[in-house]
Scaffold this motif. Structure first.
Motif, PDB file in Angstrom:
ATOM      1  N   GLN A  57      39.084  32.863  31.293  1.00 48.46           N
ATOM      2  CA  GLN A  57      38.254  33.385  32.362  1.00 48.46           C
ATOM      3  C   GLN A  57      37.979  32.360  33.367  1.00 48.46           C
ATOM      4  O   GLN A  57      37.903  32.734  34.458  1.00 48.46           O
ATOM      5  N   SER A  58      37.740  30.893  32.659  1.00 54.56           N
ATOM      6  CA  SER A  58      37.417  30.155  33.725  1.00 54.56           C
ATOM      7  C   SER A  58      38.485  29.896  34.603  1.00 54.56           C
ATOM      8  O   SER A  58      38.185  29.580  35.786  1.00 54.56           O
ATOM      9  N   ILE A  59      39.814  29.986  34.353  1.00 53.07           N
ATOM     10  CA  ILE A  59      40.999  29.791  35.134  1.00 53.07           C
ATOM     11  C   ILE A  59      40.971  31.086  36.157  1.00 53.07           C
ATOM     12  O   ILE A  59      40.907  30.863  37.354  1.00 53.07           O
ATOM     13  N   TYR A  60      40.479  32.335  35.576  1.00 50.13           N
ATOM     14  CA  TYR A  60      40.547  33.363  36.198  1.00 50.13           C
ATOM     15  C   TYR A  60      39.452  33.390  37.647  1.00 50.13           C
ATOM     16  O   TYR A  60      39.435  33.626  38.658  1.00 50.13           O
ATOM     17  N   ILE A  61      37.893  32.686  37.399  1.00 53.97           N
ATOM     18  CA  ILE A  61      37.022  32.513  38.203  1.00 53.97           C
ATOM     19  C   ILE A  61      37.573  31.726  39.011  1.00 53.97           C
ATOM     20  O   ILE A  61      37.326  31.761  40.564  1.00 53.97           O
ATOM     21  N   PHE A  62      38.008  30.344  38.797  1.00 56.21           N
ATOM     22  CA  PHE A  62      38.541  29.574  39.634  1.00 56.21           C
ATOM     23  C   PHE A  62      39.470  30.004  40.736  1.00 56.21           C
ATOM     24  O   PHE A  62      39.427  29.721  41.830  1.00 56.21           O
ATOM     25  N   SER A  63      40.471  30.787  40.069  1.00 58.99           N
ATOM     26  CA  SER A  63      41.514  31.209  40.848  1.00 58.99           C
ATOM     27  C   SER A  63      41.065  32.208  41.936  1.00 58.99           C
ATOM     28  O   SER A  63      41.312  32.529  42.993  1.00 58.99           O
ATOM     29  N   ALA A  64      39.873  33.223  41.281  1.00 58.54           N
ATOM     30  CA  ALA A  64      39.150  33.982  42.046  1.00 58.54           C
ATOM     31  C   ALA A  64      38.682  33.401  43.601  1.00 58.54           C
ATOM     32  O   ALA A  64      38.431  34.007  44.300  1.00 58.54           O
ATOM     33  N   MET A  65      38.010  32.222  43.270  1.00 54.80           N
ATOM     34  CA  MET A  65      37.256  31.352  44.376  1.00 54.80           C
ATOM     35  C   MET A  65      38.336  31.016  45.241  1.00 54.80           C
ATOM     36  O   MET A  65      38.238  31.187  46.527  1.00 54.80           O
ATOM     37  N   LEU A  66      39.551  30.631  44.871  1.00 52.74           N
ATOM     38  CA  LEU A  66      40.579  30.116  45.673  1.00 52.74           C
ATOM     39  C   LEU A  66      40.991  31.406  46.793  1.00 52.74           C
ATOM     40  O   LEU A  66      41.325  31.335  47.692  1.00 52.74           O
ATOM     41  N   ILE A  67      41.192  32.755  45.940  1.00 52.56           N
ATOM     42  CA  ILE A  67      41.562  33.539  46.415  1.00 52.56           C
ATOM     43  C   ILE A  67      40.402  34.195  47.665  1.00 52.56           C
ATOM     44  O   ILE A  67      40.679  34.470  48.764  1.00 52.56           O
ATOM     45  N   ALA A  68      39.226  34.001  47.156  1.00 58.64           N
ATOM     46  CA  ALA A  68      38.172  34.330  48.294  1.00 58.64           C
ATOM     47  C   ALA A  68      38.274  33.482  49.225  1.00 58.64           C
ATOM     48  O   ALA A  68      38.167  33.925  50.593  1.00 58.64           O
ATOM     49  N   ILE A  69      38.508  32.306  49.060  1.00 52.83           N
ATOM     50  CA  ILE A  69      38.725  31.322  50.479  1.00 52.83           C
ATOM     51  C   ILE A  69      39.942  31.798  51.238  1.00 52.83           C
ATOM     52  O   ILE A  69      39.532  31.890  52.355  1.00 52.83           O
ATOM     53  N   VAL A  70      40.692  31.976  50.688  1.00 50.90           N
ATOM     54  CA  VAL A  70      42.215  32.476  51.162  1.00 50.90           C
ATOM     55  C   VAL A  70      41.620  33.527  52.128  1.00 50.90           C
ATOM     56  O   VAL A  70      42.188  33.837  53.239  1.00 50.90           O
ATOM     57  N   ILE A  71      41.064  34.789  51.466  1.00 54.47           N
ATOM     58  CA  ILE A  71      40.623  36.027  52.089  1.00 54.47           C
ATOM     59  C   ILE A  71      40.165  35.633  53.352  1.00 54.47           C
ATOM     60  O   ILE A  71      40.160  36.307  54.417  1.00 54.47           O
ATOM     61  N   LEU A  72      38.975  34.590  53.211  1.00 61.39           N
ATOM     62  CA  LEU A  72      37.952  34.466  54.235  1.00 61.39           C
ATOM     63  C   LEU A  72      39.032  33.725  55.320  1.00 61.39           C
ATOM     64  O   LEU A  72      38.557  33.648  56.686  1.00 61.39           O
TER      65      LEU A  72
END
Lengths: 649, 423
Positions: free
Chosen positions: B55-70
């Motif tokens: 889940q740590s990896i998922y959260i971290f990658s979710a943050m990356l995804i969020a930045i990419v989306i923005l």
């Protein structure tokens, strides 16, 4: 912004209402309804009973007689069993598939949700392999407990055994015992049950959803510790006991040795014996039945339950009570023409020899029937009282020597022995005008008299002490504080003054230490042993060999009685056994010629001709004429522990 | 994309408050997943093998995804929404063919060690396409034709998800009814009517159908008596009664003949028709015990016995709220509910401040879907709705779920950050 802007509030309102509904529900679940906390605790809490270690029993020198050994019970909660590798489990536990199904059914019938025993008392070795695989058997878990273990396999009847409680035990204990608990069923285990059992502890363990223990609850705040049972120090001398059991191998009978100064029992042999380890473990049930149906009745505690006509040893008592009553003196002389005539000369009680004029000392030494026939006649017929009254005086004096009543040993199942009342004879003869001639055999300890080997040894202890005894007992100290039961420190008088003992002691000494005495062949160098051979009449077969003695003469350390059933003359079998034990105890060596020792060790005196009914041959008397017994079962000299139980209530 | 643009993006147009709420939920999720899979026998150190490690990896990658989306231009999402939708539909069909069956549902496509759940992404694609479709017609008065078009956009993925069959995920699409309501395609009375229909549905299942019909008859009878002077109302009340009666009988029929037995059982447990704490009711019972035993302050982090000792099934995914309730108590539960409610209300406010219909409709879609997951997931753990296997957004364990909700939310934040520009 468009026309339906205000619908935002409706939507937000719906969100809020739903959140409030959820919050309200949580408020109810978490703050109002307490039952969920209880359920959560019930989910994880298991009260594990911690079985206390049963008290250890040591011998008088601190050597272990009984100790505890860990075993493991495998429990099952049927409802939790899932994906079970039945074959593997059966292999590890050592059962077949049918046995598995049977056990599962029993467990399910008890309760599908609660744990119940699947297999009990798995030995430590088997448990080690089982434990490695236990994680595979969901729904199974192990509870450890201890069982008794007897390092030297001795003193079976003395120590007794424990067994699982039955419904009656549980009921009687007011719920102290629970199904699956163990209780002392015989011997010391039963007599000292309350002390030995200790106190159960409870450990609150948390388990996971698969009932696997996960650690203690609330850091053990609600746990109670198991308190181990009190240890007992027995009066037994282990080395002497081992020797005695070795000597009694392949013979039926008893050995009882008492330390006269304390009443402590040094040796307590009931032969044939059995290995007490047989009554432990998974084979217990089979072994128990084997012992129960063994024709030689190993579970019969002969030293306190077998009764024999005392024979010669009674002459000792008779000599003492007669002196105290004043009917004879040490110097009193009777003429022995080879028998005692009574009933107006029509009947004769034969003597083994023709001794002519014979004084008391010689009468004891040579075991003269005639002398004691006269003595008895004086006790009954010549006291200016009606016969029944003088008989009652005689009987009371005799009973003070522990005959015809239990001595109060700390073992369940002790028999009284037999000594009829005056009423019995009055009823038997239809009137009170009977005299010594009617029951003259009592004068020499035959006929309607029964005495246990323990009582026999105790008479020797009384003589050794010159007039008193301490209640014979098997446990000399209890617990860490070495408490001694007060009833065992009470000096009990035999009712005969010390001065009257000297001729008797002299007679007994001569019987062993003067050439020609009945015990001369078993005398011990440097120790003046006082004793006598005896023969207990056996109406069913060969007579029982008896030897009783104490030693040394002054300041005696040991009083002993040996009975070997169906062995005929006492000097041949019982004498050497007693002699070897006394010498071993006093001098830690045996000087008896080796060929005699070997003869004893190698002898096989078990009755071969009729092993189906050996109990018959040890029956005390043809009838039991004292207080009429209601229960015909009581006639049997074999006493099952359950009967002991009922008798002790 | 130039540096000016990026500066403006990080400079304040992003709704940081929403980002904070999102981050809080992710962190709360991580701690509760840790507690749920925590094994007191082997406490161990942080490991990527465990669920909380993953889940740590998922959260971290979710943050990356969020930045990419923005970073990605906002136009991309509206322009590519039909393609995204088409891809999703293809994936939903693919999952029926090559998917892996987990727990009776053909919902996963294995990609290496990772399992993709297309139904999670279907919500996103549907929201985007629905927003695009409805916004294209937003200049006109809402009409039936547009409504039917919108419903079709939603119905296609629903039908495919139902085939898996994943009833829970399919039901989540019905939350989009709020979008239609907000845009004026459904009127207030119809919403009320729908709510009544749901109520009658539940009552019918809970009680005998004839008792429900009798109850409706009594209510209508009272209404007729009250409005006895007004013939028009009497007529419509009579019509309502007829419809209601037919509806109740239909529900009974559907319940008995259409629903599968495990679905019937789950409903029955909720309605109290089955009291079987060891069988069908086991999950629910253990879940309520976990939450109820938390009491006011909770048992403390890693101290929940229900959680620690695995009494609650699916603890790190669908039943993650049990861990919250047990270990953090009423206080912790209120905090989580408070964060969700704040987030939902915030999203609605964000929706209303959008200048384009597309962004607004999409934001309402996001709110609807998050609301449905929040209400149904927590509702099922405390026994007020039937057990439906859907995750709690941002908190439940799982990559597909976390990523799809994060993408859903951050696309909305991108629109919001960009609201003064032209979409």
């Amino acid at each position: 912004m468009n026309a339906f802007f205000e619908r935002k509030y409706i939507i937000q309102g719906i969100f809020i209402v739903v959140a409030v509904i959820i919050a309200t529900r949580l408020f109810y679940l978490q703050l109002i309804d307490e039952s969920y906390l209880l359920s959560a605790n019930n989910n994880v809490l298991r009260k594990m009973v911690i079985y206390p270690a049963r008290g250890v029993i040591l011998d008088r020198n601190g050597q272990v007689l009984v100790q505890n050994e860990p075993v493991y019970d495998l429990l099952v909660t049927p409802r939790e069993v899932r994906d079970l590798d039945t074959a593997l489990l059966c292999e590890l536990v050592g059962i077949d598939h049918e046995g598995f199904l049977k056990r599962m059914k029993t467990a399910r019938d008890y309760s599908p949700y609660k744990a119940s025993p699947f297999e009990k008392q798995i030995p430590a070795a088997a448990y080690a392999t089982l434990q490695e695989h236990l994680y595979k058997f969901r729904g199974f878990y192990v509870q450890n407990r201890t069982v008794r273990s007897y390092p030297d396999s001795i003193a079976a009847q003395f120590l007794g055994y424990i067994q699982e409680v039955n419904d009656r035990d549980i009921e009687r204990s007011n719920g102290f015992y629970r199904p699956g608990d163990y209780i002392g069923a015989s011997g010391v285990e039963r007599a000292y049950e309350e002390l030995l059992r200790g106190q159960r502890g409870v450990k609150n363990v948390m388990v996971d959803a698969f009932n696997r223990p996960q650690g203690s609850f609330a850091d053990g705040k609600y746990d109670t510790l198991a308190v181990a049972g009190d240890g007992l120090v027995s009066s037994l001398d282990k080395d002497l006991q081992i020797l005695a059991e070795k000597l009694m191998r392949n013979k039926i009978g008893s050995v009882v040795a008492i330390e006269p100064a304390t009443g402590e029992i040094l040796t307590f042999v009931s032969s044939p014996s059995y290995d007490p380890n047989m009554m432990v473990g998974r084979e217990r049930g089979n072994n128990y039945m084997k012992l129960l149906y063994d024709p030689y009745k190993p579970m019969f505690i002969r030293p306190i339950q077998a009764q024999y006509p005392p024979g010669s040893v009674f002459k000792v008592v008779s000599a003492l009570t007669a002196q105290q009553a004043g009917v004879i003196e040490a110097s009193t002389v009777f003429n022995c023409p080879g028998g005692y005539r009574y009933g107006g000369g029509r009947a004769i009680m034969r003597c083994t020899h023709v001794d002519g004029s014979i004084p008391l000392v010689t009468a004891i030494q040579r075991s003269c029937n005639t002398y004691f026939g006269y003595t008895y006649a004086r006790m009954i017929d010549h006291r200016n009282l009606p016969s029944p009254e003088s008989y009652t005086l005689w009987r009371e004096a005799t009973m003070k020597f522990g005959i015809g009543q239990p001595l109060g040993i700390d073992l369940p199942g002790e028999q009284d022995g037999l000594l009829p009342t005056a009423d019995y004879y009055t009823k038997r003869y239809g009137n009170a005008r009977w005299g010594s001639g009617y029951n003259i055999s009592l004068s020499i300890g035959q006929g309607e008299m029964g005495i246990t080997p323990l009582q026999m040894a105790n008479i020797m202890a009384i003589v050794a002490n010159r007039g008193f005894y301490y209640r014979p007992h098997l446990i000399k100290a209890i617990g860490e504080k070495k408490i001694v039961k007060p009833e065992f420190t009470e000096k009990i008088s035999a009712g005969v003054d010390a001065k009257y003992y000297e001729p008797v002691v002299e007679g007994l000494s001569r019987a062993v230490n003067v050439p020609g005495g009945t015990g001369y062949s078993v005398r011990i160098a440097d120790i003046e042993m006082c004793g006598k051979t005896g023969t207990a009449q056996n109406p069913h077969g060969a007579d029982h060999a008896v030897f009783f003695a104490f030693a040394p003469r002054d300041n005696p350390k040991i009083a002993i009685a040996v009975v070997v059933e169906n062995a005929g003359y006492g000097g041949v079998w019982a004498g050497p056994i007693a002699s070897m034990l006394v010498e071993q105890y006093l001098k830690d060596t045996i000087t008896l010629p080796k060929y005699i020792q070997d003869r004893i060790y190698n002898a096989d005196l078990l009755p071969k001709q009729d092993p189906q009914k050996p109990a018959e041959s040890v029956k005390a008397a043809p009838k039991r004429p004292t207080e009429p017994r209601k229960d015909p079962e009581e006639e049997s000299i074999f006493v099952h522990h359950s009967m002991i139980a009922s008798r002790y209530e | 994309m130039n540096s000016m643009h990026r500066n403006r993006f990080f400079g304040g147009n992003v709704d940081w408050f929403t980002v904070l709420l999102w981050f809080l939920l992710c962190i709360i999720g991580w701690f509760n997943i840790h507690a749920a899979v925590f094994d007191p026998q082997h406490p161990g150190l942080f490991s990527l093998e465990t669920n909380y490690g993953k889940q740590s990896i998922y959260i971290f990658s979710a943050m990356l995804i969020a930045i990419v989306i923005l970073i990605v231009d906002a136009k991309f999402y509206s322009s590519f929404s039909p393609i995204l939708y088409a891809i999703t539909i293809l994936l939903l069909i693919a999952v029926l063919i090559i998917g892996r069956n987990v727990g009776g549902n053909q919902a996963w496509i294995p990609i290496g060690s990772f399992r993709l759940q297309p139904s999670e992404f279907a919500k996103l694609a549907t929201c985007l396409l629905l927003a695009r479709y409805l916004s294209a017609h937003s200049t006109k008065t809402p009409n039936l034709k547009t409504l039917i078009g919108g419903i079709t956009v939603v119905a296609l993925p629903v039908a495919l998800v139902l085939l898996q069959p994943d009833t829970g995920s399919a039901l989540a699409f019905f939350a989009l009814v709020f979008v239609f309501y907000r845009e004026g395609y459904i009127s207030g009375p119809w919403m009320l009517f729908g709510a009544l229909a749901i109520m009658l549905f539940v009552l019918t299942l809970a009680f005998n159908q004839w008792i429900v019909i009798a109850g409706v008859a009594m209510t209508v009878g009272l209404g007729i008596y009250y409005f006895r002077k007004k013939r028009k109302i009497i007529t419509s009340l009579a019509a309502i009664f007829a419809i209601a009666a037919v509806y109740v009988l239909c529900v009974e029929f559907v319940y008995e003949n259409v629903l599968q037995s495990h679905q019937r059982n789950r409903i029955d447990v909720i309605l109290g028709k089955i009291d079987d704490p060891r069988g069908e009711g086991y999950n629910l019972n253990q879940s309520m015990i976990a939450i109820g035993s938390g009491q006011f302050w909770g048992k403390g982090y890693l101290q929940g016995t229900q959680t620690k000792y695995n009494f609650v099934p699916e603890q790190s995914t669908d039943f993650i709220f049990c861990t919250v309730g047990e270990e953090w108590g009423f206080v912790g539960s209120m905090v989580v509910i408070g964060i969700y409610l704040t987030l939902l209300l915030r999203i609605v406010n964000i929706a209303e401040r959008q200048r384009t219909a597309f962004a607004r409709i999409y934001a309402y879609g996001v709110a609807s879907i998050l609301f449905f997951h929040f209400a149904i997931n927590i509702g099922m753990t405390i026994g007020i709705v039937p057990i439906i296997g859907i995750p709690l957004p941002f908190i439940s364990y799982g990559g597909s779920s976390l990523w799809s909700f994060t993408i859903l939310l951050f696309i909305m934040l991108k629109f919001d950050a960009n609201r003064k520009g032209i979409v």
